[in-house]
Design a protein around this motif. Structure first.
Motif, PDB file in Angstrom:
ATOM      1  N   PHE A  47       0.847  -1.199   0.000  1.00 42.53           N
ATOM      2  CA  PHE A  47       0.000   0.000   0.000  1.00 42.53           C
ATOM      3  C   PHE A  47       0.884   1.251   0.000  1.00 42.53           C
ATOM      4  O   PHE A  47       0.689   2.179  -0.790  1.00 42.53           O
ATOM      5  N   ASP A  48       1.891   1.273   0.888  1.00 41.36           N
ATOM      6  CA  ASP A  48       2.797   2.422   0.986  1.00 41.36           C
ATOM      7  C   ASP A  48       3.588   2.635  -0.295  1.00 41.36           C
ATOM      8  O   ASP A  48       3.842   3.768  -0.708  1.00 41.36           O
ATOM      9  N   GLN A  49       4.018   1.534  -0.912  1.00 45.56           N
ATOM     10  CA  GLN A  49       4.893   1.631  -2.073  1.00 45.56           C
ATOM     11  C   GLN A  49       4.246   2.396  -3.221  1.00 45.56           C
ATOM     12  O   GLN A  49       4.915   3.104  -3.978  1.00 45.56           O
ATOM     13  N   LEU A  50       2.928   2.293  -3.348  1.00 44.73           N
ATOM     14  CA  LEU A  50       2.232   2.873  -4.484  1.00 44.73           C
ATOM     15  C   LEU A  50       1.807   4.326  -4.267  1.00 44.73           C
ATOM     16  O   LEU A  50       1.471   5.021  -5.219  1.00 44.73           O
ATOM     17  N   LEU A  51       1.833   4.812  -3.027  1.00 47.71           N
ATOM     18  CA  LEU A  51       1.243   6.113  -2.729  1.00 47.71           C
ATOM     19  C   LEU A  51       1.866   7.250  -3.506  1.00 47.71           C
ATOM     20  O   LEU A  51       1.195   8.207  -3.887  1.00 47.71           O
ATOM     21  N   ILE A  52       3.169   7.197  -3.737  1.00 49.46           N
ATOM     22  CA  ILE A  52       3.850   8.310  -4.374  1.00 49.46           C
ATOM     23  C   ILE A  52       3.278   8.598  -5.763  1.00 49.46           C
ATOM     24  O   ILE A  52       3.197   9.765  -6.184  1.00 49.46           O
ATOM     25  N   PRO A  57       0.818  14.196  -8.585  1.00 46.10           N
ATOM     26  CA  PRO A  57       0.196  15.365  -9.215  1.00 46.10           C
ATOM     27  C   PRO A  57       0.036  16.541  -8.262  1.00 46.10           C
ATOM     28  O   PRO A  57       0.304  17.689  -8.637  1.00 46.10           O
ATOM     29  N   GLU A  58      -0.391  16.300  -7.022  1.00 44.43           N
ATOM     30  CA  GLU A  58      -0.529  17.379  -6.054  1.00 44.43           C
ATOM     31  C   GLU A  58       0.830  17.899  -5.600  1.00 44.43           C
ATOM     32  O   GLU A  58       1.004  19.103  -5.381  1.00 44.43           O
ATOM     33  N   ALA A  64       5.908  23.089  -6.859  1.00 45.21           N
ATOM     34  CA  ALA A  64       6.399  23.552  -8.160  1.00 45.21           C
ATOM     35  C   ALA A  64       7.584  22.719  -8.639  1.00 45.21           C
ATOM     36  O   ALA A  64       8.633  23.236  -9.018  1.00 45.21           O
ATOM     37  N   LEU A  65       7.413  21.413  -8.630  1.00 44.24           N
ATOM     38  CA  LEU A  65       8.497  20.516  -9.010  1.00 44.24           C
ATOM     39  C   LEU A  65       8.673  20.481 -10.526  1.00 44.24           C
ATOM     40  O   LEU A  65       7.704  20.396 -11.277  1.00 44.24           O
ATOM     41  N   SER A  66       9.917  20.535 -10.972  1.00 46.26           N
ATOM     42  CA  SER A  66      10.227  20.292 -12.370  1.00 46.26           C
ATOM     43  C   SER A  66      10.138  18.799 -12.644  1.00 46.26           C
ATOM     44  O   SER A  66       9.983  17.985 -11.723  1.00 46.26           O
ATOM     45  N   THR A  67      10.279  18.433 -13.926  1.00 45.37           N
ATOM     46  CA  THR A  67      10.274  17.009 -14.263  1.00 45.37           C
ATOM     47  C   THR A  67      11.424  16.291 -13.574  1.00 45.37           C
ATOM     48  O   THR A  67      11.251  15.178 -13.048  1.00 45.37           O
ATOM     49  N   GLY A  68      12.606  16.929 -13.548  1.00 49.92           N
ATOM     50  CA  GLY A  68      13.742  16.315 -12.869  1.00 49.92           C
ATOM     51  C   GLY A  68      13.518  16.180 -11.377  1.00 49.92           C
ATOM     52  O   GLY A  68      13.860  15.163 -10.776  1.00 49.92           O
ATOM     53  N   TRP A 179      -9.664   7.804  -4.464  1.00 53.39           N
ATOM     54  CA  TRP A 179     -10.773   8.472  -3.791  1.00 53.39           C
ATOM     55  C   TRP A 179     -10.290   9.498  -2.768  1.00 53.39           C
ATOM     56  O   TRP A 179     -10.768  10.643  -2.721  1.00 53.39           O
ATOM     57  N   ILE A 180      -9.314   9.127  -1.940  1.00 49.38           N
ATOM     58  CA  ILE A 180      -8.903   9.983  -0.832  1.00 49.38           C
ATOM     59  C   ILE A 180      -8.118  11.204  -1.297  1.00 49.38           C
ATOM     60  O   ILE A 180      -8.337  12.320  -0.807  1.00 49.38           O
ATOM     61  N   VAL A 181      -7.184  11.026  -2.225  1.00 48.30           N
ATOM     62  CA  VAL A 181      -6.330  12.149  -2.625  1.00 48.30           C
ATOM     63  C   VAL A 181      -7.144  13.306  -3.208  1.00 48.30           C
ATOM     64  O   VAL A 181      -6.962  14.458  -2.787  1.00 48.30           O
ATOM     65  N   PRO A 182      -8.073  13.070  -4.154  1.00 46.39           N
ATOM     66  CA  PRO A 182      -8.865  14.212  -4.648  1.00 46.39           C
ATOM     67  C   PRO A 182      -9.763  14.826  -3.573  1.00 46.39           C
ATOM     68  O   PRO A 182     -10.019  16.030  -3.589  1.00 46.39           O
TER      69      PRO A 182
END
Length: 472
Positions: A47-52, A57-58, A64-68, A179-182
């Motif tokens: 469960f933890d591994q996938l959260l990132i 997106p948020e 303000a993260l760049s692609t790098g 569901w939770i993140v949005p």
């Protein structure tokens, strides 16, 4: 049969006695309870591994993260998992399986709670690295532990039904995050992921240490006491007296003769031991299977949403739904592997499943992957196969090493797994940009075929054979 009755009993004799006692234990409610307790932990590690992926997106917008910068945040956890796998094997072989599992649970929970409060990309990356250490450390050690408390007959089904919790955790994590993140934001997902850290102390107190590991470390009295405790719990769970100790079960027909160990093999330990005698071939075969299986797995699953969006112009919701269908198909493949691995054997599972994955991907390469429906169909069929093969590695790897370096062997497999996880998406992205989608599936088909060939030529059969017989 008491291990403590003779203080001068050799460790080898103690291990043989323990193996015989494990062989007479019927699978019971006690085994299932331990499997559930450790399984809950492994579920939440997945469960933890996938959260990132769902938080990104948020995070990109908030910081303000760049692609790098986003790439660094994403990969920090994978680097931690790679190092965690390498470290945990040595620690578990030295300090015990349950000790390391409990420590990883606690560390993962603390890291998740701290991630929820992170106020910038630098502390977030540092905490992701720490969380990766814990996740990468817990999963292979737990696989070694579950194998060590299970008798040889039916071991494949029992262990793989436990291992199903990892892909299930990935699936549930995806559904919860969607569901939770949005609705509540990414921080709430990490707070939820921190709750299993509370299990660290109960696991340490309620799950017994592996008697096989205790005996291997020369702690014979503790091994005897723990084995007797397990026998009492199994007897209480079944409501019947245990059958007499009759020694290890005979090898299954077709498994081949038992080859006596050389002195060098009996003394093999540590990283060098992984490449001594028969263990050299086993380590190389496992490395090929871990790398090819996870290269294909993550090469496909990490890019499918982008492919559906950029190539076939699906909406984000439709692209994620199609990708989820492929993941669910993979979960079905894991169940199929769990139910058949004891019947068809390990040596046949890998060529069959990886060969099936290669065939499905080759169809896509030859047909040009011209429609979203075609990609969904054939990647899902391929996922049934490569997910099924990959989950069998968590059963097969512990069977191929002796107790003194079993956790290390599992951890080494976990480390090679990480190399495939990192390399697959990188290579797929480069091939996709340079040569297009059919070339991507051709490369993935070739990698899966290479894994199938390695297993078909060099893998050993291990079903229904005691661990001590397989790995002296």
């Amino acid at each position: 049969m008491s291990l403590a009755a003779s203080p001068d009993r050799e460790t080898g004799a103690a291990r043989a006695a323990l193996a015989a006692r494990f062989e007479r234990l019927p699978l019971s409610r006690w085994h299932v309870t331990v499997r559930v307790v450790i399984g809950v932990v492994t579920f939440f590690e997945a469960f933890d591994q996938l959260l990132i992926a769902y938080a990104m997106p948020e995070l990109r917008q908030e910081w303000a993260l760049s692609t790098g910068g986003a790439t660094l945040v994403m990969t920090a956890g994978s680097v931690g998992m790679l190092l965690g796998a390498l470290l945990s094997g040595r620690l578990a072989d030295r300090y015990g399986r349950v000790t390391v599992i409990a420590a990883c649970i606690g560390l993962s929970g603390l890291a998740s709670a701290a991630l929820a409060a992170a106020n910038g990309p630098t502390p977030f990356m540092a905490l992701r690295f720490v969380q990766g250490l814990a996740i990468g450390g817990e999963v292979p050690v737990a696989a070694a532990f579950i194998s060590e408390i299970t008798r040889s007959l039916g071991r494949g089904r029992f262990v793989l039904l436990y291992e199903l919790v990892f892909p299930a955790g990935l699936t549930v994590g995806a559904l919860c995050a969607a569901w939770i993140v949005p609705a509540l934001g990414w921080r709430w997902m990490y707070l939820l992921a921190a709750l299993p850290g509370l299990l660290a102390l109960p696991v340490r107190r309620t799950v017994p240490e592996s008697p096989r590991w205790l005996a291997d470390r020369g702690r014979l009295r503790e091994a005897e006491e723990t084995m007797a405790l397990i026998e009492r719990k199994v007897e209480a769970a079944t409501g019947h007296p245990l059958p007499p100790v009759t020694g290890p079960a005979p090898a299954s027909a077709g498994d081949g003769p038992v080859v006596p160990a050389t002195p060098a093999e009996r003394a093999a330990t540590g990283v060098r031991g992984l490449f001594t005698g028969r263990y050299r071939r086993r380590t190389l075969v496992l490395a090929a299977l871990w790398f090819t299986g996870y290269f294909v797995n993550y090469g496909i699953t990490s890019w499918l949403p982008s492919i559906y969006g950029s190539r076939f112009h699906l909406s984000l919701g439709d692209a994620l739904l199609a990708s989820t269908v492929t993941s669910v198909a993979g979960l079905a493949g894991c169940l199929a592997a769990a139910l058949t691995v004891d019947r068809i054997g390990r040596r046949r599972v890998f060529p069959l499943f990886l060969g099936g994955a290669a065939a499905g991907l080759l169809v896509l390469a030859l047909t040009g992957a011209g429609s979203a429906g075609g990609v969904l169909l054939w990647t899902s069929l391929a996922a049934v196969c490569f997910f099924g093969s990959n989950i069998c590695l968590y059963l097969y790897t512990p069977e191929l090493y002796p107790t003194r370096m079993r956790a290390l062997g599992c951890a080494a497999g976990g480390a090679v797994n990480r190399l495939g996880v990192i390399g697959g998406p990188v290579v797929v992205g480069a091939v996709y940009a340079a040569s297009g989608l059919p070339a991507v599936f051709a490369v993935l088909a070739a990698v899966a075929a290479a894994g199938a060939l390695a297993a078909g030529l060099f893998a050993e059969e291990t079903r229904d054979r005691p661990l001590e017989e397989l790995s002296p």
